[in-house]
Design a protein around this motif. Structure first.
Motif, PDB file in Angstrom:
ATOM      1  N   UNK A 276       0.957  -1.268  -0.123  1.00 41.92           N
ATOM      2  CA  UNK A 276       0.053   0.047   0.119  1.00 41.92           C
ATOM      3  C   UNK A 276       0.798   1.172  -0.070  1.00 41.92           C
ATOM      4  N   UNK A 277       0.222   2.285  -0.333  1.00 41.70           N
ATOM      5  CA  UNK A 277       1.081   3.661  -0.072  1.00 41.70           C
ATOM      6  C   UNK A 277       1.606   3.772   1.265  1.00 41.70           C
ATOM      7  N   UNK A 278       0.713   3.385   2.184  1.00 42.12           N
ATOM      8  CA  UNK A 278       1.314   3.629   3.778  1.00 42.12           C
ATOM      9  C   UNK A 278       2.722   2.934   3.844  1.00 42.12           C
ATOM     10  N   UNK A 279       2.770   1.804   3.341  1.00 44.08           N
ATOM     11  CA  UNK A 279       4.211   1.198   3.521  1.00 44.08           C
ATOM     12  C   UNK A 279       5.219   2.308   2.996  1.00 44.08           C
ATOM     13  N   UNK A 280       5.290   2.557   1.741  1.00 45.20           N
ATOM     14  CA  UNK A 280       6.137   3.674   1.557  1.00 45.20           C
ATOM     15  C   UNK A 280       6.087   5.122   2.288  1.00 45.20           C
ATOM     16  N   UNK A 281       4.981   5.562   2.507  1.00 46.27           N
ATOM     17  CA  UNK A 281       4.911   6.684   3.264  1.00 46.27           C
ATOM     18  C   UNK A 281       5.658   6.726   4.623  1.00 46.27           C
ATOM     19  N   UNK A 282       5.375   5.443   5.296  1.00 47.98           N
ATOM     20  CA  UNK A 282       5.802   5.337   6.584  1.00 47.98           C
ATOM     21  C   UNK A 282       7.419   5.182   6.838  1.00 47.98           C
TER      22      UNK A 282
ATOM     23  N   UNK B 273       7.457  10.247   3.325  1.00 50.63           N
ATOM     24  CA  UNK B 273       7.083  11.092   2.431  1.00 50.63           C
ATOM     25  C   UNK B 273       5.381  11.028   2.258  1.00 50.63           C
ATOM     26  N   UNK B 274       4.954  12.069   1.461  1.00 53.85           N
ATOM     27  CA  UNK B 274       3.516  12.196   1.391  1.00 53.85           C
ATOM     28  C   UNK B 274       2.880  11.004   0.574  1.00 53.85           C
TER      29      UNK B 274
ATOM     30  N   UNK C 241      -8.789  -4.992  -4.983  1.00 55.33           N
ATOM     31  CA  UNK C 241      -9.743  -4.175  -4.281  1.00 55.33           C
ATOM     32  C   UNK C 241     -10.163  -4.741  -2.724  1.00 55.33           C
ATOM     33  N   UNK C 242     -10.168  -5.992  -2.494  1.00 53.02           N
ATOM     34  CA  UNK C 242     -10.968  -6.407  -1.377  1.00 53.02           C
ATOM     35  C   UNK C 242      -9.765  -6.374  -0.160  1.00 53.02           C
ATOM     36  N   UNK C 243      -8.345  -6.308  -0.546  1.00 53.32           N
ATOM     37  CA  UNK C 243      -7.251  -6.127   0.279  1.00 53.32           C
ATOM     38  C   UNK C 243      -6.857  -4.912   0.473  1.00 53.32           C
ATOM     39  N   UNK C 244      -7.172  -3.920  -0.517  1.00 53.59           N
ATOM     40  CA  UNK C 244      -6.963  -2.484  -0.791  1.00 53.59           C
ATOM     41  C   UNK C 244      -5.470  -2.563  -0.624  1.00 53.59           C
ATOM     42  N   UNK C 245      -4.762  -3.082  -1.723  1.00 59.05           N
ATOM     43  CA  UNK C 245      -3.398  -3.020  -1.837  1.00 59.05           C
ATOM     44  C   UNK C 245      -2.855  -3.686  -3.388  1.00 59.05           C
ATOM     45  N   UNK C 246      -1.681  -3.648  -3.427  1.00 59.02           N
ATOM     46  CA  UNK C 246      -1.183  -4.261  -4.888  1.00 59.02           C
ATOM     47  C   UNK C 246      -0.474  -5.578  -4.211  1.00 59.02           C
TER      48      UNK C 246
END
Length: 280
Positions: free
Chosen positions: A27-33, A37-38, A61-66
């Motif tokens: 998820x983007x959160x992985x990279x953000x944390x 970064x934003x 979509x169900x896991x909301x991530x790649x």
């Protein structure tokens, strides 16, 4: 389209692949944390990766991530568990991954001043004159060596080098060097001349035959052994002949234990004859 990747891109793409490989959800959160970064910047890094490798990841979509597709092949560095744990704990927001513990080697760390000359010689393929002490020769003495590889055996760092005193390739423990290195010109010998380095061996391991079937199965799982047609378990490991003894020590098959639960694994009898010429 990205045509050239700088260090930051490579570092972030490696992180993306590690998360996908080990966590099966990016998820983007992985990279953000991790990079502090934003969200929009994190999303852009994922999209940049997808521009290069559109078939590697798919959004769930169900896991909301790649997640990785069947075409996913990591391109940007080692994917082993140790690398994953090391890198995920290095981020600015490292508390995001604060539940991993890795034991470090209990031995004395290598002093950079003692090995900087050796690193220079490795990079530029040079002969060097350096002070070295060993158990058999505890007083520091001059050695002219031509190093060709650094090796970590799981506990200590070594340099593999041609030794002009012994007229052969030897392993030198990095903590045993002393003083400044003196350049003696271009190396005359490199890894292509090192027969033991170029020789590949197969080390076969299997559960200690004294173990019960259930205990042997557990040991096989620990060591990623495959079950053979006869029902026995076995695994073959490739290793350079020059590194054989280090592998045997890591596997704890360099000595024999009277207790099968302590021994756990043995060298397969069918591989012993091939290894014997390279063992002490």
């Amino acid at each position: 389209m990205i045509t050239h990747l700088n260090y930051d891109f490579v570092k972030r793409f490696h992180f993306i692949e590690l998360i996908v490989f080990w966590e099966n959800r990016l998820t983007t959160k992985h990279i953000q944390q991790h990079f502090n970064i934003s969200r929009s910047s994190a999303s852009k890094h994922i999209q940049d990766y997808l521009k290069l490798y559109p078939d590697f990841l798919v959004y769930n979509n169900s896991k909301k991530g790649y997640q990785a597709t069947k075409h996913f092949i990591p391109k940007y560095g080692a994917q082993d568990l140790g690398t994953y744990l090391h890198i995920t704990q290095q981020g600015i927001q490292s508390e995001y991954y604060n539940h991993f513990t890795a034991m470090q080697s209990p031995l004395v760390p290598v002093n950079p001043k003692r090995v900087s000359g050796i690193l220079h010689a490795l990079k530029h393929k040079q002969r060097i004159d350096v002070g070295y002490a060993s158990v058999s020769s505890p007083e520091f003495e001059s050695r002219i060596i031509s190093p060709h590889n650094l090796v970590f055996d799981g506990t200590r760092w070594h340099v593999r080098a041609y030794c002009e005193k012994n007229r052969d390739f030897r392993d030198f423990v990095l903590t045993r060097f002393n003083g400044e290195c003196e350049i003696e010109g271009p190396a005359e010998y490199d890894q292509q001349h090192d027969t033991l380095w170029q020789t590949q061996l197969t080390v076969g391991i299997e559960p200690d035959p004294r173990l019960t079937a259930n205990r042997a199965r557990i040991i096989a799982l620990d060591h990623q052994m495959n079950q053979q047609s006869n029902g026995n378990y076995k695994r073959n490991i490739k290793v350079r002949a020059a590194l054989l003894l280090y592998l045997l020590k890591q596997l704890r098959v360099d000595s024999y234990q009277a207790n099968p639960e302590a021994q756990q694994i043995i060298l397969s009898p069918d591989c012993l004859s091939g290894l014997q010429p390279y063992m002490p």
